[in-house]
Write a protein that holds these residues in place. Structure first.
Motif, PDB file in Angstrom:
ATOM      1  N   VAL A 232       1.214  -1.188   0.398  1.00 57.60           N
ATOM      2  CA  VAL A 232       0.087  -0.199  -0.253  1.00 57.60           C
ATOM      3  C   VAL A 232       0.755   1.345   0.220  1.00 57.60           C
ATOM      4  O   VAL A 232       0.189   2.141  -0.429  1.00 57.60           O
ATOM      5  N   ARG A 233       1.925   1.311   0.999  1.00 56.88           N
ATOM      6  CA  ARG A 233       3.059   2.435   0.827  1.00 56.88           C
ATOM      7  C   ARG A 233       3.399   2.706  -1.105  1.00 56.88           C
ATOM      8  O   ARG A 233       3.753   3.941  -1.039  1.00 56.88           O
ATOM      9  N   ARG A 234       3.440   1.466  -1.645  1.00 53.20           N
ATOM     10  CA  ARG A 234       4.303   1.569  -2.192  1.00 53.20           C
ATOM     11  C   ARG A 234       3.558   2.350  -3.605  1.00 53.20           C
ATOM     12  O   ARG A 234       3.357   3.345  -3.956  1.00 53.20           O
ATOM     13  N   ILE A 235       2.396   2.221  -3.508  1.00 59.50           N
ATOM     14  CA  ILE A 235       1.257   3.058  -4.251  1.00 59.50           C
ATOM     15  C   ILE A 235       1.145   4.083  -4.012  1.00 59.50           C
ATOM     16  O   ILE A 235       0.962   4.623  -4.909  1.00 59.50           O
ATOM     17  N   GLU A 236       1.073   4.273  -2.642  1.00 63.37           N
ATOM     18  CA  GLU A 236       0.267   5.410  -2.504  1.00 63.37           C
ATOM     19  C   GLU A 236       1.719   6.597  -2.593  1.00 63.37           C
ATOM     20  O   GLU A 236       1.494   7.809  -3.018  1.00 63.37           O
ATOM     21  N   ALA A 237       2.486   6.197  -2.871  1.00 64.86           N
ATOM     22  CA  ALA A 237       4.227   7.036  -2.878  1.00 64.86           C
ATOM     23  C   ALA A 237       3.710   7.992  -4.190  1.00 64.86           C
ATOM     24  O   ALA A 237       5.175   8.605  -4.708  1.00 64.86           O
ATOM     25  N   ASN A 238       3.408   6.843  -5.297  1.00 64.89           N
ATOM     26  CA  ASN A 238       2.773   8.071  -6.315  1.00 64.89           C
ATOM     27  C   ASN A 238       2.155   8.351  -6.453  1.00 64.89           C
ATOM     28  O   ASN A 238       1.017   9.211  -7.806  1.00 64.89           O
ATOM     29  N   VAL A 239       0.482   8.845  -6.244  1.00 64.97           N
ATOM     30  CA  VAL A 239       0.265  10.019  -5.379  1.00 64.97           C
ATOM     31  C   VAL A 239       0.811  11.353  -6.159  1.00 64.97           C
ATOM     32  O   VAL A 239       2.184  11.813  -5.394  1.00 64.97           O
ATOM     33  N   SER A 240       0.222  11.442  -6.875  1.00 62.81           N
ATOM     34  CA  SER A 240       0.242  13.187  -7.622  1.00 62.81           C
ATOM     35  C   SER A 240       0.155  14.142  -5.719  1.00 62.81           C
ATOM     36  O   SER A 240       0.779  15.114  -5.845  1.00 62.81           O
ATOM     37  N   HIS A 241      -0.694  14.284  -6.083  1.00 58.81           N
ATOM     38  CA  HIS A 241      -2.380  15.024  -5.298  1.00 58.81           C
ATOM     39  C   HIS A 241      -3.010  14.237  -4.749  1.00 58.81           C
ATOM     40  O   HIS A 241      -4.391  14.019  -5.549  1.00 58.81           O
ATOM     41  N   TYR A 242      -3.590  14.467  -3.196  1.00 58.22           N
ATOM     42  CA  TYR A 242      -4.786  13.806  -2.550  1.00 58.22           C
ATOM     43  C   TYR A 242      -6.147  15.106  -3.311  1.00 58.22           C
ATOM     44  O   TYR A 242      -6.261  16.287  -2.498  1.00 58.22           O
ATOM     45  N   SER A 243      -6.590  14.926  -4.232  1.00 59.17           N
ATOM     46  CA  SER A 243      -7.705  15.441  -4.412  1.00 59.17           C
ATOM     47  C   SER A 243      -9.262  15.530  -3.610  1.00 59.17           C
ATOM     48  O   SER A 243      -9.603  14.550  -2.980  1.00 59.17           O
ATOM     49  N   ASP A 244     -10.177  16.578  -3.610  1.00 54.49           N
ATOM     50  CA  ASP A 244     -11.187  16.577  -2.302  1.00 54.49           C
ATOM     51  C   ASP A 244     -12.198  16.853  -3.014  1.00 54.49           C
ATOM     52  O   ASP A 244     -12.866  16.759  -3.264  1.00 54.49           O
TER      53      ASP A 244
END
Length: 591
Positions: A232-244
């Motif tokens: 899960v951490r590996r996937i979250e590391a590729n998030v550009s930013h978290y949209s609202d």
């Protein structure tokens, strides 16, 4: 905080948009007022809908009210629809529906049964009678997909079936070079914050299921497995930013596409969202429109819905009759539910990109978003509510961390009154609430800015707290002690803050500038907006995004919006100071 036996999740408000007859609904909640149908039915049924389908439900309720339908036992019913996002409605139902300003509903139409499970958990923790003890029929469906620009999706599909980890986590730093396209840069993706959004929550759950390589029976022990955590951490590391709000994200993408630009989301290779939004994007529903147009132009580059091989989550839009309904209202609810699943109404859902109440996709939908895998879609079974709660608790530590430089306007106009407080006091209180939502592993810096003053004679901005390990008490203390005077040196400050973040760029973090101002640029030494926009323009290889809050009516929101969009960030309109708390919460939830 996640709901547990002793505490209630503080579901955060967010801005949602819905296209139904291309009506936009925005805000934490909206009460949708309907035309009166002219009949005098004794039974009134109050329905609360999630925001993405609320405008459509208003139209369908009006259609129902104009019909000659009768309910069991005789007589007719009037249906009225209000709108509230699913997470906020969960909180409201768990606390007696107070402070919403909306009618108490007898029927609830959230986006997903995930929310009925969370409400059940909250009721159990409070020792109340359960409001959502059962499974409920769907009125429409929309699976979660990974939406990608067509050229990238087609290249990916040549590799054959790929899973969540292979699509969202494997490429990472090597990016598209591993697919023979080094010019496309890093692979990053956008997703909604799971505390705000049903699609963000479903995407997080799907990631955990992919990690355990099952489609059901996720347990709390699974969440604690180091291999699962690492996945899960590996996937979250590729998030550009978290949209609202993924709708805003798609609107910006459509605007850039039609303008011929690279796109304000050019640092993203994909967005995880519900299928219906892919259809709305591709059919021009989210494109800029001229007056009188029902839809805008179709984008030059459509999005394609990619389905991971392990399966995905279905957002099932349940029809929930609440205990507050009396016998007549239950009869009316049964008839309204039957009405919504009939052919004409289901066609209305299909025109908005939904699958029907049995999960079937129309040929037009599949032509728009892309074909399903051979054999159809596999769906994950929703975990127990307790597991979802624990997952959200853990996500706070697993999500991608951030480098955030906050630039706070300390010009003299911040002394103007908002009720009994100054603008600066209101802004400081909002900033404190937002800071409390950050992760202790984030890195945070604080600047103040105005024109040169006696306290700051040589520069229009000053570093109050260096960018480094987040010390919430120190940042709040510095804000409380700031002197307020001078003019608004907006451009010079944004320019310098952007250079600072570029110089201290961390590829393992979201790198962002947060600007809060109550005015427009008043600094004659730097009044070149065009040069500023060019300097902060997004570099997909080293993205530094600018997020702005326009505070009070004197703020130049249009210019702040230009600055934010140039960097692929976002501007939040808090020109009504009462909205500043909500704006800060939304903004901080992007990190």
């Amino acid at each position: 905080m996640a709901p547990s036996a002793t505490r209630t999740r503080q579901w955060l408000p967010y801005t949602a948009a819905v296209t139904a007859g291309l009506v936009v609904i925005a805000g934490a909640f909206v009460f949708v007022r309907q035309r009166e149908a002219g009949n005098n039915c004794a039974t009134v049924l109050q329905v609360n809908s999630s925001t993405e389908k609320a405008a459509l439900l208003v139209d369908l309720a009006e259609r129902y009210n104009r019909s000659d339908r009768s309910i069991d036992g005789g007589g007719c019913a009037q249906v009225h629809v209000s709108a509230l996002n699913s997470g906020k409605a969960t909180e409201a139902l768990a606390t007696g529906w107070t402070h919403t300003g909306l009618p108490q509903p007898q029927v609830w139409l959230p986006t997903s049964s995930l929310w009925t499970g969370q409400l059940r958990l909250l009721d159990e923790a409070a020792g109340r009678k359960l409001q959502t003890p059962d499974h409920y029929p769907s009125i429409a469906n929309s699976p979660l997909v990974i939406a990608m620009p067509q050229p990238k999706a087609e290249l990916l599909r040549k590799r054959g079936p790929l899973g969540w980890g292979e699509i969202l986590g494997l490429s990472g730093r090597d990016g598209w070079a591993g697919f023979g396209k080094p010019e496309w840069g890093r692979f990053t993706f956008g997703k909604d914050n799971p505390n705000l959004s049903t699609s963000g929550l479903a995407a997080t759950i799907a990631t955990y299921y992919a990690a355990v390589q099952r489609s059901s029976d996720l347990t709390r022990d699974d969440l604690a497995d180091p291999a699962v955590t690492q996945f899960v951490r590996r996937i979250e590391a590729n998030v550009s930013h978290y949209s609202d709000d993924s709708v805003d994200l798609l609107r910006s993408l459509a605007e850039a596409d039609l303008a011929g630009g690279a796109g304000s989301t050019d640092d993203m290779s994909a967005i995880v969202l519900q299928e219906e939004l892919v259809d709305l994007y591709n059919t021009g529903a989210l494109s800029p429109r001229q007056d009188g147009q029902e839809r805008g132009r179709r984008p030059n580059v459509p999005l394609v819905a990619v389905h991971p091989k392990e399966g995905t989550f279905n957002l099932d839009h349940p029809f929930v009759v609440l205990p507050s309904a009396d016998d007549r209202q239950r009869a009316a609810a049964a008839d309204f539910q039957k009405f919504l699943t009939e052919g004409d109404q289901q066609e209305s859902f299909a025109r908005l990109g939904f699958r029907d109440h049995e999960g079937r996709a129309s040929a037009e939908l599949l032509a728009s978003v892309g074909a399903e895998p051979t054999g159809g879609l596999n769906y994950f079974t929703p975990p127990d509510p307790e597991v979802v709660s624990a997952m959200l608790d853990g996500w706070r530590t697993l999500r991608k961390k951030a480098n955030i430089l906050i630039a706070l306007d300390t010009s003299g106009s911040m002394l103007a009154k908002v009720g009994t407080r100054t603008r600066f006091q209101v802004a400081s209180a909002a900033a404190g609430k937002g800071l409390a939502l950050l992760n202790t592993e984030d890195r945070v810096g604080l600047w103040s800015f105005s024109s040169e003053t006696k306290q700051r004679p040589n520069s229009p901005y000053r570093e109050e707290v260096p960018l480094g390990e987040f010390d919430e008490k120190r940042v709040n203390s510095k804000i409380a002690g700031m002197a307020v005077n001078g003019g608004t040196a907006l451009y010079a400050t944004v320019r310098a803050a952007h250079r600072e973040l570029v110089d201290r760029y961390d590829p393992q973090r979201i790198n962002a500038i947060v600007v809060l101002t109550d005015g427009k640029n008043e600094y004659s030494k730097d009044n070149d907006l065009a040069r500023l926009l060019a300097e902060v323009a997004l570099d997909p290889q080293h993205p530094v995004k600018v997020f702005c809050i326009a505070f009070d009516r004197e703020s130049d929101f249009a210019t702040l919006d230009q600055i934010a969009k140039a960097s692929s960030g976002k501007a939040y309109d808090a020109t009504d100071p009462a909205k500043i708390d909500e704006a800060f919460v939304k903004l901080v939830s992007s990190f």
